[in-house]
Motif scaffolding. Structure first.
Motif, PDB file in Angstrom:
ATOM      1  N   GLN A 143       5.071   7.501   0.102  1.00  0.00           N
ATOM      2  CA  GLN A 143       4.172   7.670   1.251  1.00  0.00           C
ATOM      3  C   GLN A 143       3.680   6.296   1.670  1.00  0.00           C
ATOM      4  N   HIS A 144       3.729   6.042   2.981  1.00  0.00           N
ATOM      5  CA  HIS A 144       3.275   4.763   3.512  1.00  0.00           C
ATOM      6  C   HIS A 144       2.614   4.991   4.865  1.00  0.00           C
ATOM      7  N   GLU A 145       1.398   4.506   4.988  1.00  0.00           N
ATOM      8  CA  GLU A 145       0.621   4.665   6.223  1.00  0.00           C
ATOM      9  C   GLU A 145       0.553   6.139   6.628  1.00  0.00           C
ATOM     10  N   HIS A 146       0.246   6.988   5.639  1.00  0.00           N
ATOM     11  CA  HIS A 146       0.028   8.426   5.813  1.00  0.00           C
ATOM     12  C   HIS A 146       1.287   9.162   6.272  1.00  0.00           C
ATOM     13  N   GLU A 147       2.442   8.585   6.031  1.00  0.00           N
ATOM     14  CA  GLU A 147       3.692   9.224   6.439  1.00  0.00           C
ATOM     15  C   GLU A 147       4.636   9.313   5.247  1.00  0.00           C
ATOM     16  N   GLN A 148       5.265  10.455   5.069  1.00  0.00           N
ATOM     17  CA  GLN A 148       6.265  10.624   4.015  1.00  0.00           C
ATOM     18  C   GLN A 148       7.568   9.948   4.449  1.00  0.00           C
ATOM     19  N   ASN A 158       0.820  -1.221   0.000  1.00  0.00           N
ATOM     20  CA  ASN A 158       0.000   0.000   0.000  1.00  0.00           C
ATOM     21  C   ASN A 158       0.856   1.274   0.000  1.00  0.00           C
ATOM     22  N   GLU A 173       2.344   4.632  -1.719  1.00  0.00           N
ATOM     23  CA  GLU A 173       1.812   5.622  -2.655  1.00  0.00           C
ATOM     24  C   GLU A 173       2.884   6.646  -3.029  1.00  0.00           C
ATOM     25  N   ASN A 174       2.631   7.320  -4.167  1.00  0.00           N
ATOM     26  CA  ASN A 174       3.438   8.471  -4.602  1.00  0.00           C
ATOM     27  C   ASN A 174       4.940   8.177  -4.625  1.00  0.00           C
TER      28      ASN A 174
END
Length: 396
Positions: A146-151, A127, A129-130
């Protein structure tokens, strides 16, 4: 921003990325795999699963062959069918005892993920992202994501782009200094999964005036079948009844062969293309699998090429870290492309021989028939098909 340090950053948790990570771990080289899908999605995406002899031998050698040997189906030949007659190509006899194993790609991925998770904690991030790759021409490339809402940032020595034809890896390679070879075919495959017993002990490749058809298998109760179709067609135009009627018609046989039928659980249409990028590397970014090359599925080479790529790449990384030598890294692309172009040719040859082209005329059809008849009647031609289908040795 959270920073992570690994020697090798791997983008994509398909066969190439996961196997590379596993092979590196056996050499004591740390890596991290970044995957945009969830683990459940990776493990449930249905793909073809014809494993060459070399692929099978490699998985056994590194300790990943137990379930494959137990659940996979070993085939020692295929059938070419045309004019209502079947002609068996005997792999065991023609290819020095080698064969193929039918074991679905998602099952290979399950084995790789389970084995990798046993080796260390969190070697794969799902999962993600970006994803953005930077500084690939420096000696310190890095990947932002980005992973688990963290950069987060992954700092590494090398990046392996194993994220498929539509992934982000190849997009960062500049056009200058690289060549793209591409061909789109004027037909696609309509594939189905059907709950039924096997219709044949081995794969059947059928040439018919209505178009190509293929009978394959997944398990004793689940079969995979394909028919040639317009790649732009809507799957809604194909009822289950029409698909089964078309399969039976294209596989007609003088020995009264009958298609084993049952509920169709999945169906879809895929386009067919050939694609190669040369070279398969830029700076410290190395492409592997579908990110670097695509073959039409007729020759069953896609996953096997990916595995051959990362076998070479893992050896190159091991040579670099253990002996401080860069020779295998420098020749990675040249080494892989030799096998890639052999597979491209074989896949093109099988595709051209077995499919009906929209602009077919009587001359083209006679050429295809002549090729089929020669292939099944000449030991030399049959041997060439068998050797390529079961896979050339990794040393080739």
């Amino acid at each position: 921003m959270m920073s992570i340090r690994k020697r090798v950053g791997i983008i994509g948790a398909g066969p190439a990325g996961l196997l590379l990570s596993y092979l590196l771990s056996l050499e004591g080289i740390d890596s991290l795999v970044l995957e945009s899908r969830s683990r459940a999605e990776v493990e449930s995406t249905i793909r073809a699963g014809v494993l060459e002899q070399g692929t099978v031998d490699l998985l056994k050698k590194i300790g990943l062959g137990e379930r494959m040997e137990r659940e996979g189906a070993v085939h020692q030949g295929i059938e070419l069918r045309f004019d209502g007659s079947g002609h068996r190509i005997n792999f065991h006899e023609l290819a020095n005892g080698r064969g193929i194993t039918l074991y679905a790609q998602h099952e290979v991925l399950k084995d790789l993920i389970a084995a990798r998770l046993k080796q260390e904690e969190q070697p794969i991030l799902f999962n993600v992202e970006n994803v953005q790759i930077a500084e690939i021409t420096s000696d310190q490339p890095h990947i932002h994501f980005q992973h688990e809402h963290e950069q987060k940032e992954l700092e590494c020595d090398f990046v392996a782009g194993c994220d498929g034809f539509h992934g982000v890896s190849r997009a960062v390679i500049p056009e200058q200094g690289h060549h793209i070879f591409s061909r789109s075919y004027p037909f696609g495959w309509l594939g189905i999964l059907i709950q039924a017993p096997p219709s044949s002990k081995e794969l059947i490749y059928s040439y018919h005036e209505r178009g190509f058809a293929l009978i394959s298998t997944r398990s004793p109760t689940l079969q995979r079948m394909y028919i040639q179709c317009d790649p732009l067609d809507d799957i809604a135009n194909w009822s289950d009844e029409l698909i089964l009627e078309e399969l039976q018609a294209r596989l007609e046989s003088k020995d009264q062969w009958q298609l084993q039928v049952g509920p169709i659980t999945q169906k879809g249409i895929v386009a067919m293309r050939s694609f190669v990028i040369e070279p398969m590397q830029h700076g410290r970014l190395f492409l592997a699998g579908d990110a670097a090359h695509i073959v039409p599925p007729t020759g069953a080479k896609g996953m096997n090429l990916a595995i051959a790529d990362v076998r070479h790449l893992a050896r190159a990384f091991a040579r670099f870290y253990q002996q401080q030598q860069t020779d295998l890294l420098e020749t990675y692309s040249t080494t892989c492309l030799r096998r890639v172009w052999r597979a491209e040719h074989f896949s093109w040859w099988m595709t051209s021989m077995l499919h009906r082209f929209p602009d077919d005329d009587a001359f083209q059809q006679r050429l295809q028939r002549a090729q089929l008849e020669y292939t099944v009647s000449s030991r030399a031609a049959s041997t060439s098909l068998a050797e390529n289908y079961v896979g050339l040795p990794f040393t080739w």
